[in-house]
Write an enzyme that holds these catalytic residues in place. Structure first.
Site, short mmCIF file in Angstrom:
data_model
loop_
_atom_site.label_atom_id
_atom_site.label_comp_id
_atom_site.label_asym_id
_atom_site.label_seq_id
_atom_site.Cartn_x
_atom_site.Cartn_y
_atom_site.Cartn_z
N CYS A 176 0.82 -1.03 0.00
CA CYS A 176 0.17 -0.34 0.12
C CYS A 176 0.95 1.10 -0.33
O CYS A 176 0.28 1.71 -0.36
CB CYS A 176 -0.45 -0.01 1.34
SG CYS A 176 -1.24 -1.60 1.73
N HIS A 180 0.74 4.54 -1.22
CA HIS A 180 0.95 6.34 -0.38
C HIS A 180 0.75 6.20 0.76
O HIS A 180 0.60 6.58 2.14
CB HIS A 180 -0.96 5.14 0.39
CG HIS A 180 -2.34 4.36 -0.61
ND1 HIS A 180 -2.75 5.98 -1.65
CD2 HIS A 180 -2.32 3.75 -1.76
CE1 HIS A 180 -4.16 5.48 -2.67
NE2 HIS A 180 -3.62 4.00 -2.53
N ARG A 224 -13.49 -1.58 -2.39
CA ARG A 224 -12.52 -0.68 -2.71
C ARG A 224 -10.90 -1.08 -2.53
O ARG A 224 -9.33 -1.33 -3.59
CB ARG A 224 -12.19 0.64 -1.98
CG ARG A 224 -11.53 2.06 -2.14
CD ARG A 224 -11.09 2.61 -3.36
NE ARG A 224 -9.49 1.35 -4.11
CZ ARG A 224 -9.97 1.69 -5.43
NH1 ARG A 224 -10.25 3.04 -6.07
NH2 ARG A 224 -8.62 1.28 -5.95
N CYS A 228 -7.68 -2.02 -4.93
CA CYS A 228 -6.33 -2.12 -4.93
C CYS A 228 -5.25 -2.55 -4.62
O CYS A 228 -4.30 -3.02 -5.06
CB CYS A 228 -6.17 -1.38 -3.52
SG CYS A 228 -6.72 0.31 -3.35
#
Lengths: 267, 199
Positions: A176, A180, A224, A228
Site C-alpha cells: 500500500c 500511499h 475499494r 487496490c
C-alpha cells in the site's frame, strides 16, 4: 415507480458526464465533480434501496434488520458507521460495517454469510449488502471518525494493519505504501492520499464508500480494498477477511477525529 | 546495579519476541486472507528476500542494502547481441502507456504493459502522467547515450532493485512483467532522438 426514479436520475448523470470529463482532464482535479454532484450524489439511490432493505422482512427467517446492533445499540443507525470497525463481544471479533451487517443478515434473517463471501461485488446478497452500507454510512455523514482502539484485539488489528500497509508482495513488489506514503503524489491523473499521516488516512477512510462517476458504480470500502489488491498484483483477498479488517482498523484509527464525507463521490 | 543490568536485556528480549510474533501473524494472515484466482496464484503472497527486507517505513542498513543489490544485479540478463536500444520507440510508447497485465482479471501472464506512465512523466504532451517516480521527459536528450548510461537504463528496467534494493519500481525483466524485446522497445522510447520523449 422506484425503477422510474432510478432511470431518470441515472439519465441525468449520464447527460452531464461529458462536461465533467472535459473539465477534469483540464485541471486533473475532481473537486469540481464533487461540487457539481453535492446536491445529488447518485449514491442516494443505493441509500434508498438500503433503507428499504433494512426495514423489509427477508431471508429464511423472514425478519428485518431493525434489531441489528452495529455497536451503538440494537437498531441504532445514527453515528454507527463513524465508530466502526470495533470489537464486538457477541462474536468475539473485530468487525467493520460490512462484516457486521453480514453477521446481522445471517443471525437475524438466516441469510448465509458464505453466500456473500463467495459472491461477487454488486450482485446478489453482496450487492444488497452494499446498499445497506450506503444507508448506514449516510447516517454518519459529517460525523467525526471515532474508532475506539482501547480493546486489545483492536490494538492488535491496528498493529497488523500497519504492518500490512508496508507489506510488499506479489508480481510487482508493491505494498500500500508504494503509492500511499508521500504527500501530493498522483498515479496517472488520480490524487493519492498519504495514508501514513492522520489527514491522509482520514481522506482515504472518510471518503469511501463512494459513488464512482467513471463507471457509475457504488463501491464499498471492501470493494475499494479488493481493487487496490488487484492492482497491486496480489492473489485475491477474501471478502471481509482479516487483512481487510486490519487495514480498515489502521486507516480508521489513524484518521480518528477527522470528519467523514459519506458516501463520497470519486472519479 | 547488577539487577538493572540483568533486567534490561530481558525486557529487550520480550519486546523483540513480541515483534517477531506479530510479523509471523502478519505473514500468516497475508496467506490465509487471500485465495488464488486465475493467474494470480497464492504463491504471490510469499515474500522474497527483497520484499521482506523492504516492508517497513525504514530501509535496512547500508550493508544489507548492498548485499541485496549485489544479488539482484546478478539476475540481470544483458542483451546477448549487445543490442540495447535498437527497438521501435512506437512499440515502446504503447508499452509505456499500458498499465495492463498480471492481475487476476487478466487471462494470461503475457502481453503485459509496463505501466510507466502510472508513475513517470515521459512524453511531455501526455498530461495524465503519474508523479510517484521522477520525470523522464527528455531522457536520452538530457543524459546522452554513453555506454554506462545505456547499460544502467537496461539494468534499471530489468531489475530496479539492483540499484536500490527498496526501489518502488517493479522488476520488469526479473519478474517476467516485460520480455527482453519489450524492454528493448522501451529503451528506444527513452533514447531514440525521434521519440516524443526527446522532442
Amino acid at each position: 415507480m422506484k425503477k422510474t426514479i432510478m432511470a431518470v436520475a441515472i439519465g441525468a448523470v449520464a447527460l452531464t458526464a461529458p462536461n465533467m470529463q472535459a473539465m477534469a482532464s483540464e485541471d486533473l482535479n475532481f473537486d469540481a465533480y464533487r461540487q457539481m454532484l453535492a446536491d445529488g450524489n447518485p449514491a442516494e439511490l443505493f441509500e434508498m434501496e438500503g433503507e428499504e432493505l433494512w426495514r423489509t422482512a427477508r431471508g429464511p427467517k423472514n425478519a428485518t434488520l431493525e434489531q441489528c446492533d452495529l455497536g451503538v445499540g440494537a437498531g441504532v443507525v445514527d453515528g454507527a458507521a463513524a465508530q466502526l470497525p470495533r470489537f464486538f463481544a457477541d462474536t468475539g471479533k473485530v468487525q467493520d460495517l460490512e462484516s457486521r451487517l453480514m453477521h446481522c443478515m445471517e443471525t437475524l434473517q438466516g441469510i448465509p454469510s458464505a453466500e456473500i463471501i463467495n459472491g461477487k461485488f454488486r450482485q446478489g446478497e453482496r450487492g444488497k449488502l452494499a446498499s445497506l452500507v450506503a444507508y448506514v454510512v449516510t447516517h454518519s455523514n459529517g460525523k467525526k471518525v471515532q474508532v475506539d482502539l482501547s480493546h486489545p484485539k483492536m490494538k492488535e488489528m491496528y498493529d497488523m494493519g500497519e504492518k500490512v500497509f508496508y507489506y510488499r508482495t506479489g508480481a510487482m513488489d508493491f505494498s500500500c505504501a508504494s503509492c500511499h506514503s508521500q504527500d501530493g503524489k498522483r498515479i496517472r491523473a488520480t490524487q493519492l492520499p498519504n495514508i501514513t499521516t492522520s489527514k491522509g488516512a482520514a481522506e482515504g477512510w472518510g471518503s469511501w464508500p463512494a459513488y464512482r462517476v467513471s463507471n457509475s458504480q457504488f463501491w464499498t470500502m471492501q470493494h475499494r480494498l479488493w481493487d487496490c489488491f488487484r492492482q497491486q498484483r496480489t492473489a485475491e483477498p477474501v471478502f471481509a477477511s482479516d487483512v481487510t479488517i486490519a487495514l480498515s482498523v489502521f486507516m480508521a484509527g489513524k484518521g480518528n477525529g477527522y470528519e467523514a464525507v459519506w458516501p463520497g463521490v470519486k472519479r | 546495579m547488577k539487577k538493572t543490568l540483568m533486567f534490561a536485556p530481558l525486557a529487550l528480549c520480550a519486546s523483540v519476541s513480541l515483534a517477531a510474533d506479530l510479523d509471523a501473524k502478519v505473514a500468516e494472515m497475508m496467506k490465509t486472507s487471500f485465495k488464488a484466482n486465475g493467474i494470480a496464484s497464492i504463491e504471490r503472497q510469499v515474500q522474497d528476500e527483497v520484499q521482506k527486507a523492504c516492508s517497513s517505513p525504514t530501509q535496512p542498513d547500508a550493508a544489507t542494502m548492498k548485499r541485496l543489490e549485489e544479488a539482484q544485479m546478478a539476475t540481470i540478463q544483458w542483451p546477448a547481441n549487445g543490442d540495447y536500444t535498437g527497438g521501435d520507440w512506437k512499440e515502446g510508447a504503447k508499452i509505456a502507456i499500458s498499465g495492463r497485465g498480471l492481475t487476476w482479471t487478466d487471462p494470461t501472464p503475457d502481453n503485459n504493459g509496463g505501466g510507466c506512465y502510472n508513475c513517470h512523466a515521459m512524453d511531455p504532451k501526455e498530461v495524465s502522467a503519474g508523479t510517484i517516480g521522477p520525470s523522464l521527459v527528455g531522457y536520452g536528450k538530457l543524459r546522452g547515450n554513453s555506454e554506462p548510461m545505456v547499460k544502467y537504463t537496461w539494468g534499471k528496467l530489468w531489475n530496479s532493485k539492483a540499484y536500490n534494493a527498496c526501489s518502488d519500481m517493479p522488476r520488469n525483466g526479473f519478474g517476467k512483467i516485460l520480455t527482453e524485446t519489450q524492454i528493448r522497445h522501451v529503451m528506444a522510447y527513452l533514447f531514440d532522438p525521434e521519440s516524443p520523449v526527446n522532442k
